[in-house]
Motif scaffolding. Structure first.
Motif, PDB file in Angstrom:
ATOM      1  N   VAL A   1       0.737  -1.111  -0.211  1.00 25.35           N
ATOM      2  CA  VAL A   1       0.042   0.064  -0.053  1.00 25.35           C
ATOM      3  C   VAL A   1       0.918   1.278  -0.113  1.00 25.35           C
ATOM      4  N   ILE A   2       1.864   1.123   0.941  1.00 27.32           N
ATOM      5  CA  ILE A   2       2.900   2.408   0.898  1.00 27.32           C
ATOM      6  C   ILE A   2       3.573   2.645  -0.337  1.00 27.32           C
ATOM      7  N   GLY A   3       3.919   1.307  -1.001  1.00 27.94           N
ATOM      8  CA  GLY A   3       4.572   1.555  -2.128  1.00 27.94           C
ATOM      9  C   GLY A   3       3.829   2.211  -3.307  1.00 27.94           C
ATOM     10  N   LYS A   4       2.692   2.039  -3.004  1.00 34.51           N
ATOM     11  CA  LYS A   4       1.594   2.482  -4.371  1.00 34.51           C
ATOM     12  C   LYS A   4       1.582   3.964  -4.296  1.00 34.51           C
ATOM     13  N   HIS A   5       1.911   4.399  -3.043  1.00 34.68           N
ATOM     14  CA  HIS A   5       1.672   6.026  -2.945  1.00 34.68           C
ATOM     15  C   HIS A   5       2.979   6.638  -2.913  1.00 34.68           C
TER      16      HIS A   5
ATOM     17  N   LYS B   1      18.229  -9.982  -6.333  1.00 32.50           N
ATOM     18  CA  LYS B   1      17.603  -9.766  -7.564  1.00 32.50           C
ATOM     19  C   LYS B   1      16.620  -8.512  -7.764  1.00 32.50           C
ATOM     20  N   THR B   2      15.775  -8.377  -6.736  1.00 33.34           N
ATOM     21  CA  THR B   2      14.772  -7.248  -6.721  1.00 33.34           C
ATOM     22  C   THR B   2      15.797  -6.131  -6.677  1.00 33.34           C
ATOM     23  N   ALA B   3      16.966  -5.889  -5.835  1.00 29.99           N
ATOM     24  CA  ALA B   3      17.275  -4.729  -5.608  1.00 29.99           C
ATOM     25  C   ALA B   3      18.117  -4.537  -7.133  1.00 29.99           C
ATOM     26  N   ARG B   4      18.727  -5.232  -7.656  1.00 30.99           N
ATOM     27  CA  ARG B   4      19.406  -5.072  -9.023  1.00 30.99           C
ATOM     28  C   ARG B   4      18.479  -4.855 -10.090  1.00 30.99           C
TER      29      ARG B   4
ATOM     30  N   ALA C   1      10.193  -4.503   1.334  1.00 30.23           N
ATOM     31  CA  ALA C   1      10.426  -3.196   1.703  1.00 30.23           C
ATOM     32  C   ALA C   1      11.401  -2.768   0.751  1.00 30.23           C
ATOM     33  N   ILE C   2      12.217  -3.248  -0.077  1.00 28.86           N
ATOM     34  CA  ILE C   2      13.003  -2.596  -1.157  1.00 28.86           C
ATOM     35  C   ILE C   2      12.118  -2.504  -2.207  1.00 28.86           C
ATOM     36  N   ILE C   3      10.984  -2.938  -2.674  1.00 30.54           N
ATOM     37  CA  ILE C   3      10.185  -2.521  -3.521  1.00 30.54           C
ATOM     38  C   ILE C   3       9.557  -1.295  -3.495  1.00 30.54           C
ATOM     39  N   ALA C   4       8.983  -1.182  -2.246  1.00 31.57           N
ATOM     40  CA  ALA C   4       8.375  -0.096  -1.570  1.00 31.57           C
ATOM     41  C   ALA C   4       9.685   1.260  -1.444  1.00 31.57           C
ATOM     42  N   LEU C   5      10.652   0.860  -1.262  1.00 36.16           N
ATOM     43  CA  LEU C   5      11.872   2.070  -1.198  1.00 36.16           C
ATOM     44  C   LEU C   5      12.122   2.463  -2.731  1.00 36.16           C
ATOM     45  N   GLY C   6      11.848   1.558  -3.685  1.00 36.72           N
ATOM     46  CA  GLY C   6      12.127   1.831  -5.129  1.00 36.72           C
ATOM     47  C   GLY C   6      11.035   2.961  -5.659  1.00 36.72           C
ATOM     48  N   LYS C   7       9.863   3.158  -4.851  1.00 37.23           N
ATOM     49  CA  LYS C   7       8.927   3.930  -4.994  1.00 37.23           C
ATOM     50  C   LYS C   7       9.152   5.440  -4.649  1.00 37.23           C
ATOM     51  N   LEU C   8      10.113   5.524  -3.849  1.00 33.47           N
ATOM     52  CA  LEU C   8      10.463   6.866  -3.079  1.00 33.47           C
ATOM     53  C   LEU C   8      11.295   7.436  -3.745  1.00 33.47           C
ATOM     54  N   ASP C   9      10.831   8.857  -3.738  1.00 33.29           N
ATOM     55  CA  ASP C   9      12.108   9.715  -4.451  1.00 33.29           C
ATOM     56  C   ASP C   9      12.710  10.354  -3.363  1.00 33.29           C
ATOM     57  N   LYS C  10      13.843   9.588  -2.867  1.00 36.57           N
ATOM     58  CA  LYS C  10      14.717   9.851  -1.805  1.00 36.57           C
ATOM     59  C   LYS C  10      15.958   9.125  -1.938  1.00 36.57           C
TER      60      LYS C  10
ATOM     61  N   GLN D   1      20.277   4.484  -1.559  1.00 38.28           N
ATOM     62  CA  GLN D   1      21.572   3.942  -0.623  1.00 38.28           C
ATOM     63  C   GLN D   1      21.161   2.496  -0.199  1.00 38.28           C
ATOM     64  N   GLU D   2      20.043   2.689   0.151  1.00 40.56           N
ATOM     65  CA  GLU D   2      19.560   1.220   0.824  1.00 40.56           C
ATOM     66  C   GLU D   2      19.426   0.252  -0.121  1.00 40.56           C
ATOM     67  N   ILE D   3      18.756   0.644  -1.343  1.00 40.69           N
ATOM     68  CA  ILE D   3      18.559  -0.564  -2.398  1.00 40.69           C
ATOM     69  C   ILE D   3      20.014  -1.115  -2.903  1.00 40.69           C
ATOM     70  N   ILE D   4      20.960  -0.192  -2.958  1.00 40.85           N
ATOM     71  CA  ILE D   4      22.257  -0.403  -3.055  1.00 40.85           C
ATOM     72  C   ILE D   4      22.896  -1.413  -2.278  1.00 40.85           C
ATOM     73  N   PHE D   5      22.617  -1.277  -1.022  1.00 46.05           N
ATOM     74  CA  PHE D   5      22.872  -2.226   0.026  1.00 46.05           C
ATOM     75  C   PHE D   5      22.626  -3.471   0.136  1.00 46.05           C
ATOM     76  N   ALA D   6      21.037  -3.562  -0.494  1.00 52.72           N
ATOM     77  CA  ALA D   6      20.396  -4.639  -0.768  1.00 52.72           C
ATOM     78  C   ALA D   6      20.803  -5.696  -1.533  1.00 52.72           C
ATOM     79  N   GLN D   7      21.574  -5.165  -2.516  1.00 53.06           N
ATOM     80  CA  GLN D   7      22.216  -5.934  -3.776  1.00 53.06           C
ATOM     81  C   GLN D   7      22.966  -7.170  -3.225  1.00 53.06           C
ATOM     82  N   PHE D   8      23.323  -6.986  -1.677  1.00 52.53           N
ATOM     83  CA  PHE D   8      24.255  -7.913  -1.072  1.00 52.53           C
ATOM     84  C   PHE D   8      23.421  -8.424   0.063  1.00 52.53           C
ATOM     85  N   ASP D   9      21.989  -8.652   0.134  1.00 54.65           N
ATOM     86  CA  ASP D   9      21.229  -9.319   0.957  1.00 54.65           C
ATOM     87  C   ASP D   9      21.569 -10.913   0.888  1.00 54.65           C
ATOM     88  N   LYS D  10      21.772 -11.324   2.098  1.00 54.50           N
ATOM     89  CA  LYS D  10      21.839 -12.708   2.212  1.00 54.50           C
ATOM     90  C   LYS D  10      20.870 -13.811   1.310  1.00 54.50           C
ATOM     91  N   HIS D  11      19.592 -13.159   1.009  1.00 59.43           N
ATOM     92  CA  HIS D  11      18.926 -14.097   0.025  1.00 59.43           C
ATOM     93  C   HIS D  11      18.882 -13.684  -1.231  1.00 59.43           C
TER      94      HIS D  11
END
Length: 230
Positions: free
Chosen positions: A25-29, A82-85, A53-62, A67-77
């Motif tokens: 819901v947050i991601g849509k807004h 893949k989502t971050a990249r 959470a990464i998908i939602a961050l991708g919708k923000l203009d911030k 920065q957080e999406i970049i770090f998520a490229q190296f998440d343990k899962h």
């Protein structure tokens, strides 16, 4: 507003389904005021929640979200990585590349004495994207305490074919593991330089038979490529 407070409260719910629904819901807004609440979800042990959470961050203009999406490229899962990249590949801006480099270096330093898997992920990413300004990071990784990290760092350096990396490669040629030394042979073969030839010549005296034979073959291949005669 009451709606905003309700959404923020829902992100602290113990119900997985409720949190994921709220993130969508947050991601849509794409409302930046939810940034801090979304960030807390990145620490959740469930990868499905971190992924949303990464998908939602991708919708923000911030910028901080980037920065957080970049770090998520190296998440343990793998799904989160893949989502971050995917999100980052859709951006492709100069600003992204600059932030990416800074983040790679910062993240690598952070993991220096921790998880070798994450460091290898970073090395392979630098290699696949051919981020030349991150070569110094690869050089540093050649001295890592983990053999697997050193091996991947040497293989990554082979892609850049930079003469400035030869001295480091020559020092790694003394590594106690033969497969690391073998990777050095291949890396030196990619760099048409007199110092590479000297290094390959020296490796022909290696204690391992495979390294000696590969070094000999690489030496003559490079000699021919450089249009020289012994």
């Amino acid at each position: 507003s009451g709606c905003t407070e309700l959404l923020m409260k829902s992100l602290h719910d113990t119900n997985k389904t409720e949190i994921i629904h709220t993130l969508r819901v947050i991601g849509k807004h794409g409302d930046n005021q939810f940034f801090d609440s979304i960030i807390k979800c990145l620490d959740n042990k469930l990868h499905t929640i971190r992924n949303e959470a990464i998908i939602a961050l991708g919708k923000l203009d911030k910028k901080e979200a980037l920065q957080e999406i970049i770090f998520a490229q190296f998440d343990k899962h793998v799904a989160v990585r893949k989502t971050a990249r995917k999100i980052l590949s859709d951006i492709g801006s100069i600003e992204l590349k600059q932030k990416l480099l800074k983040s790679l270096i910062a993240f690598f330093k952070k993991e220096m004495d921790k998880n070798s898997f994450l460091k290898i992920e970073i090395i392979n990413f630098i290699k696949s994207k051919k981020i030349e300004k991150a070569v110094s990071l690869l050089i540093e990784a050649c001295e890592d305490k983990y053999k697997s990290v050193r091996l991947h760092a040497v293989k990554a350096l082979a892609v850049f074919k930079d003469p400035l990396t030869i001295s480091k490669l020559l020092s790694v040629a003394k590594d106690k593991y033969f497969d690391v030394r073998l990777a050095v042979v291949d890396a030196l073969k990619q760099i048409p330089h007199d110092e590479s030839l000297k290094g390959l010549k020296s490796l022909q005296s290696d204690s391992n038979f495979i390294v000696r034979k590969q070094a000999e073959s690489a030496y003559y291949q490079l000699l021919e490529k450089m249009g020289k005669q012994e």
